[in-house]
Design an enzyme around this catalytic site. Structure first.
Site, PDB file in Angstrom:
ATOM      1  N   CYS A 172       0.839  -1.204   0.000  1.00 26.58           N
ATOM      2  CA  CYS A 172       0.000   0.000   0.000  1.00 26.58           C
ATOM      3  C   CYS A 172       0.874   1.255   0.000  1.00 26.58           C
ATOM      4  O   CYS A 172       2.028   1.220   0.429  1.00 26.58           O
ATOM      5  CB  CYS A 172      -0.898   0.015   1.236  1.00 26.58           C
ATOM      6  SG  CYS A 172      -2.197  -1.231   1.174  1.00 26.58           S
ATOM      7  N   CYS A 223      -3.728   0.191  -3.032  1.00 27.83           N
ATOM      8  CA  CYS A 223      -4.348   0.582  -1.770  1.00 27.83           C
ATOM      9  C   CYS A 223      -3.565   1.725  -1.133  1.00 27.83           C
ATOM     10  O   CYS A 223      -2.384   1.889  -1.412  1.00 27.83           O
ATOM     11  CB  CYS A 223      -4.424  -0.617  -0.827  1.00 27.83           C
ATOM     12  SG  CYS A 223      -2.875  -1.535  -0.695  1.00 27.83           S
TER      13      CYS A 223
END
Ligand SMILES: *[C@@H]1O[C@H](CO)[C@@H](O)[C@H](O)[C@H]1NC(C)=O
Ligand SMILES: *[C@@H]1O[C@H](CO)[C@@H](O)[C@H](O)[C@H]1NC(C)=O
Length: 277
Positions: A85, A167
């Site tokens: 992420c 993400c």
């Protein structure tokens, strides 16, 4: 004579061909795969021989212009990968700068840092016109001449997966020196953007980078970037945009220190330094 003409017309009709399959394709693919799982990202476990087999299966069983995205399904099943992420970097028409930016900051992941991207980067491949004859090392069709090009289909699927897995914060690097910096036909505009998930991506950092010497065609408040911002807002993404990123400018100046814009950049840096001393 007439036969010659017919042959020439035939060749012109099929004239949109590019270079053939990259020589030593199999060795490169398997070698890069072992490089990746041994040195680049040793934590991942993959079966490189399997990946090659599934890849070959997808390509050589079909004629050069008819390898669909879904034909790679089994191959992609052999290369599942979780992406970090806050670190994904998307780009369009900024390839060189993107490479140095990713290398210097050491923080970003591009598609080429994934196993699939690493393996197939810069390679060309296609099957023969007659099925089951292996790869065509003489010539392959251009991307533009078929909808289901074997190289395009693989990158399309790889880009879909890459974007769908994004993400946290993501960064998008776009070229401010061209019209349609955000191009709906580019891989970013046509595939990746649509696959980003607003529930997983918390912030989209847009960076618009013109060449130092111009032209200055698009910016955060001008041109197609506004279309991108519209799309992002309508889908509920948080975003920010900069067209004056200092790191990116310094990177460009390292390649071209004599540029006048770099002189002001270095003097302001020197000035800042003298404040600290
Ligand atoms: C922008 O695109 C042009 C034309 O493709 C290219 O020459 C230039 O290097 C690109 N600029 C950046 C900052 O990537
Ligand atoms: C993500 O971006 C937001 C907005 O710029 C920033 O406040 C936050 O610190 C960023 N988070 C990470 C982990 O980089």
């Amino acid at each position: 004579m007439i036969l010659g003409l017919v042959i020439i017309l035939f060749l012109i009709g099929h004239g949109n061909t590019g270079p053939g399959t990259t020589p030593h394709l199999k060795h490169i693919v398997i070698g890069r795969c072992y490089d990746y799982i041994t040195l680049v990202n040793p934590s991942f476990r993959y079966n490189c021989e399997d990946i090659w087999r599934e890849f070959e299966e997808a390509v050589v069983r079909r004629t050069p212009c008819s390898v669909r995205v879904k034909d790679y399904q089994r191959m992609f099943r052999a290369v599942p990968q979780t992406l970090p992420c806050d670190r994904l970097l998307f780009w369009s028409k900024t390839r060189d700068l993107m490479h140095s930016y990713a290398a210097v900051t050491g923080r970003f992941w591009t598609l080429e840092d994934t196993l699939v991207g690493f393996i197939f980067n810069d390679l060309i491949w296609c099957g023969q016109r007659e099925r089951d004859r292996g790869f065509d090392f003489q010539s392959c069709p251009e991307w533009s001449t078929c909808v289901t090009h074997p190289v395009y289909s693989l990158w399309k699927r790889a880009s879909q997966n890459f974007a769908a897995a994004a993400c946290g914060n993501i960064t998008v690097l776009l070229n401010g020196s061209i019209h349609n910096a955000f191009n709906r036909k580019s891989m970013f505009g046509s595939v990746e953007l649509d696959n980003l998930n607003p529930r997983m991506v918390s912030h989209v950092h847009i960076k618009v980078v013109p060449n130092l010497e111009g032209p200055f065609v698009e910016s955060c408040s001008k041109g197609s970037i506004l279309d991108l911002i519209n799309v992002l807002e309508s889908r509920g993404f948080r975003w920010s945009c900069t067209d004056r990123d200092v790191t990116l400018m310094i990177l460009q100046c390292m390649k071209n220190p004599r540029q006048s814009s770099c002189q002001t950049c270095s003097s302001s840096l020197l000035h800042r330094k003298s404040l600290y001393l």
